[in-house]
Design an enzyme around this catalytic site. Structure first.
Site, mmCIF file in Angstrom:
data_model
loop_
_atom_site.group_PDB
_atom_site.id
_atom_site.type_symbol
_atom_site.label_atom_id
_atom_site.label_comp_id
_atom_site.label_asym_id
_atom_site.label_seq_id
_atom_site.Cartn_x
_atom_site.Cartn_y
_atom_site.Cartn_z
ATOM 1 N N TYR A 53 -0.843 -54.712 -27.673
ATOM 2 C CA TYR A 53 0.241 -54.593 -28.654
ATOM 3 C C TYR A 53 0.465 -55.935 -29.329
ATOM 4 O O TYR A 53 0.541 -56.958 -28.651
ATOM 5 C CB TYR A 53 1.547 -54.152 -27.977
ATOM 6 C CG TYR A 53 1.877 -52.725 -28.312
ATOM 7 C CD1 TYR A 53 2.088 -52.355 -29.639
ATOM 8 C CD2 TYR A 53 1.963 -51.746 -27.331
ATOM 9 C CE1 TYR A 53 2.370 -51.049 -29.967
ATOM 10 C CE2 TYR A 53 2.249 -50.436 -27.662
ATOM 11 C CZ TYR A 53 2.449 -50.085 -28.994
ATOM 12 O OH TYR A 53 2.725 -48.796 -29.322
ATOM 13 N N GLU A 110 2.795 -56.524 -32.284
ATOM 14 C CA GLU A 110 3.755 -56.422 -33.386
ATOM 15 C C GLU A 110 4.062 -57.797 -33.953
ATOM 16 O O GLU A 110 4.278 -58.765 -33.212
ATOM 17 C CB GLU A 110 5.027 -55.726 -32.900
ATOM 18 C CG GLU A 110 4.797 -54.233 -32.795
ATOM 19 C CD GLU A 110 5.881 -53.492 -32.058
ATOM 20 O OE1 GLU A 110 6.753 -54.131 -31.488
ATOM 21 O OE2 GLU A 110 5.831 -52.255 -32.063
ATOM 22 N N ASP A 124 -5.403 -49.606 -57.030
ATOM 23 C CA ASP A 124 -5.829 -48.950 -55.787
ATOM 24 C C ASP A 124 -7.342 -48.773 -55.895
ATOM 25 O O ASP A 124 -7.831 -47.829 -56.513
ATOM 26 C CB ASP A 124 -5.096 -47.609 -55.651
ATOM 27 C CG ASP A 124 -5.524 -46.844 -54.408
ATOM 28 O OD1 ASP A 124 -6.570 -47.184 -53.822
ATOM 29 O OD2 ASP A 124 -4.816 -45.892 -54.030
ATOM 30 N N LYS A 161 -14.519 -46.703 -47.278
ATOM 31 C CA LYS A 161 -15.277 -45.935 -48.276
ATOM 32 C C LYS A 161 -16.506 -46.761 -48.685
ATOM 33 O O LYS A 161 -17.353 -47.030 -47.843
ATOM 34 C CB LYS A 161 -14.371 -45.576 -49.449
ATOM 35 C CG LYS A 161 -13.208 -44.668 -49.007
ATOM 36 C CD LYS A 161 -12.391 -44.145 -50.151
ATOM 37 C CE LYS A 161 -11.332 -43.178 -49.703
ATOM 38 N NZ LYS A 161 -10.041 -43.791 -49.375
ATOM 39 N N ARG A 207 -11.980 -46.986 -40.581
ATOM 40 C CA ARG A 207 -10.807 -46.481 -41.304
ATOM 41 C C ARG A 207 -9.725 -47.550 -41.239
ATOM 42 O O ARG A 207 -9.544 -48.210 -40.215
ATOM 43 C CB ARG A 207 -10.310 -45.194 -40.658
ATOM 44 C CG ARG A 207 -11.336 -44.103 -40.670
ATOM 45 C CD ARG A 207 -10.724 -42.759 -40.426
ATOM 46 N NE ARG A 207 -10.397 -42.140 -41.687
ATOM 47 C CZ ARG A 207 -11.284 -41.448 -42.420
ATOM 48 N NH1 ARG A 207 -12.523 -41.288 -42.028
ATOM 49 N NH2 ARG A 207 -10.916 -40.894 -43.562
HETATM 50 N N1 DSN Z 1 -9.089 -38.645 -49.250
HETATM 51 C C1 DSN Z 1 -9.680 -39.684 -50.063
HETATM 52 C C2 DSN Z 1 -10.751 -39.161 -50.929
HETATM 53 O O1 DSN Z 1 -11.499 -38.344 -50.440
HETATM 54 O O2 DSN Z 1 -10.897 -39.569 -52.068
HETATM 55 C C3 DSN Z 1 -8.679 -40.447 -50.821
HETATM 56 O O3 DSN Z 1 -7.769 -40.994 -49.940
#
Ligand code: DSN
Length: 440
Positions: free
Chosen positions: A51, A53, A197, A226, A232
């Site tokens: 932990y 925090e 974003d 991504k 993640r």
């Molecule tokens: N769920 C994502 C996507 O597939 O584009 C965006 O957060």
């Protein structure tokens, strides 16, 4: 994973099956990728026991000397890679990160978020009425132009009229380059914060194949899993421009993440983010990012040759959105049939869609994951032919008009035997191809 096999063979077996599935299909959901083994090794460590925090050197728990070094390393690497003076690497994922940004800067029910409508490729957290962002804040949705591209003049006009406190740019289903500079000018003109974003394109930005928003936005948010190819997670960055507008901006973001929204950070996630950032700083990653775009451009052109109608006319990034209306096929059926053929995409709305989101007119696909496996232009040509082959098999599947009938239809949907046979043939070809491109 011998301990797991002993303790919980059921879960071990399911993980093995998922690994096999990921290996045998063309994973073409544009927001997905394959992390390196190194990233996964960092995730599966004792760091999950801790932990922490607070922030490095300002913790509420003892025993954080080493975690401090890990989080600080992730911060330093992110700052260097993106060229920003401040970063918070603690958000659990993209939606919590955007939530923290709004909580840091907006007054609920009063201030306005201006974002691209979900149905046009925006994200839920960019002000969609079904998400907290649309429920707790006022929203100013913008849409794409008739050519399904950003209409910067219309966006400027709307911003002048509505005076949003935050303008969000960066999308989930947009296949073209984003004009961050113009967005920055518009935000400045109306006194708004510009939030970029870049969750989908962060890997392309650091790879130098998409312009960076860092000089134009006040805040840059990205997920890490991504095109950036990490675990993640998410990061919130404040730019020099952001600090100039509000010298307390970084502090406000930190406070909004913790204690505002989250408790302890996931330290194993922070370590894995640090690893991914190190990987993304390498020349090999630059080559990867370039190939992602080359593959997407090639795939788009091959799909067009095969009679597909691509939203916005093609792809300039990692993503392709196909409007299937000219084929007379619904996106739900197409995504289903493609999966039968071992090709995994997601159904997706298209701009000006006449169908509802659960039965949309399009499919969304992308090249980040298949490029990680080493696929190149030659494979893109073959993949486009498989897409055409699959759609050909289902072109006579008619979708009921009525909502309840649709639900029943999809529940019981099975592809007719003769078509199924052909899809299975494609599935076998796909599987054979994937054998030559092992997972990392
Ligand atoms: N769920 C994502 C996507 O597939 O584009 C965006 O957060």
């Amino acid at each position: 994973m011998s301990s797991l096999a002993k303790t919980d063979p059921q879960i071990k077996k399911l993980i093995d099956l998922e690994e096999k599935r990921q290996a045998e299909v063309l994973e073409m959901i544009p927001s997905e990728n394959y992390t390196s083994r190194a990233v996964m090794e960092a995730l599966a460590t004792v760091l999950t026991n801790k932990y922490s925090e607070g922030y490095p050197k300002k913790r509420y728990y003892q025993g954080n000397k080493i975690v401090d070094d890990i989080e600080a390393l992730a911060q330093e690497r992110a700052k260097k890679l993106f060229g920003v003076p401040y970063v918070n690497v603690q958000p659990y994922s993209g939606s919590p990160a955007n939530t923290a940004i709004y909580f840091a800067l907006l007054e609920p029910q009063k201030d306005k978020i201006m974002g691209l409508t979900l149905a046009f490729g925006g994200h839920l957290t960019h002000g969609a009425p079904v998400s907290f962002s649309g429920k707790y804040f006022k929203t100013v949705p913008y849409e794409l132009g008739r050519d399904s591209r950003l209409d910067m003049n219309a966006i400027e006009k709307l911003a002048i009229r509505e005076k949003p406190k935050i303008i969000v740019c960066g999308f989930t289903a947009y296949a073209q380059i984003i004009d961050f500079k113009r967005f920055g000018l518009i935000a400045d003109k109306v006194g708004a914060y510009l939030l970029a974003d870049i969750s989908h394109i962060a890997g392309l930005v650091v790879g130098g194949v998409h312009p960076s928003p860092v000089s134009y936005a006040h805040i840059v948010m990205t997920t890490t899993h991504k095109t950036l190819r990490g675990p993640r997670g998410a990061m919130i960055m404040v730019t020099e421009k952001g600090l100039k507008k509000d010298e307390e901006l970084a502090e406000k973001i930190d406070k909004a993440v913790f204690p505002g929204l989250q408790g302890g950070p996931h330290d194993n996630q922070s370590a894995a983010i640090a690893v991914a950032l190190k990987e993304a700083s390498s020349p090999v990653f630059k080559k990867y990012a370039k190939q992602v775009v080359t593959n997407s451009v090639k795939l788009a052109s091959e799909l067009t040759k095969n009679g597909f109608d691509l939203v916005s006319g093609g792809s300039a990034n990692h993503l392709i959105l196909i409007d299937l209306r000219n084929k007379g096929v619904n996106g739900s059926i197409a995504a289903y049939a493609l999966e039968v053929a071992n090709i995994v995409v997601n159904k997706n709305g298209v701009p000006f869609d006449s169908n509802p989101p659960f039965y949309p007119s399009g499919i969304r696909l992308g090249t980040p994951a298949i490029t990680t496996r080493g696929m190149k232009e030659k494979e893109m040509k073959k993949i486009a032919q498989w897409f055409a082959g699959v759609i050909e098999e289902i072109k006579n599947e008619r979708f009921p008009e009525e909502k309840e009938a649709r639900i029943q239809f999809m529940k019981g949907f099975r592809i007719r035997t003769e078509h199924n046979r052909n899809l299975q043939k494609i599935a076998a070809e796909v599987k054979a191809l994937t054998k030559n491109f092992p997972l990392p």
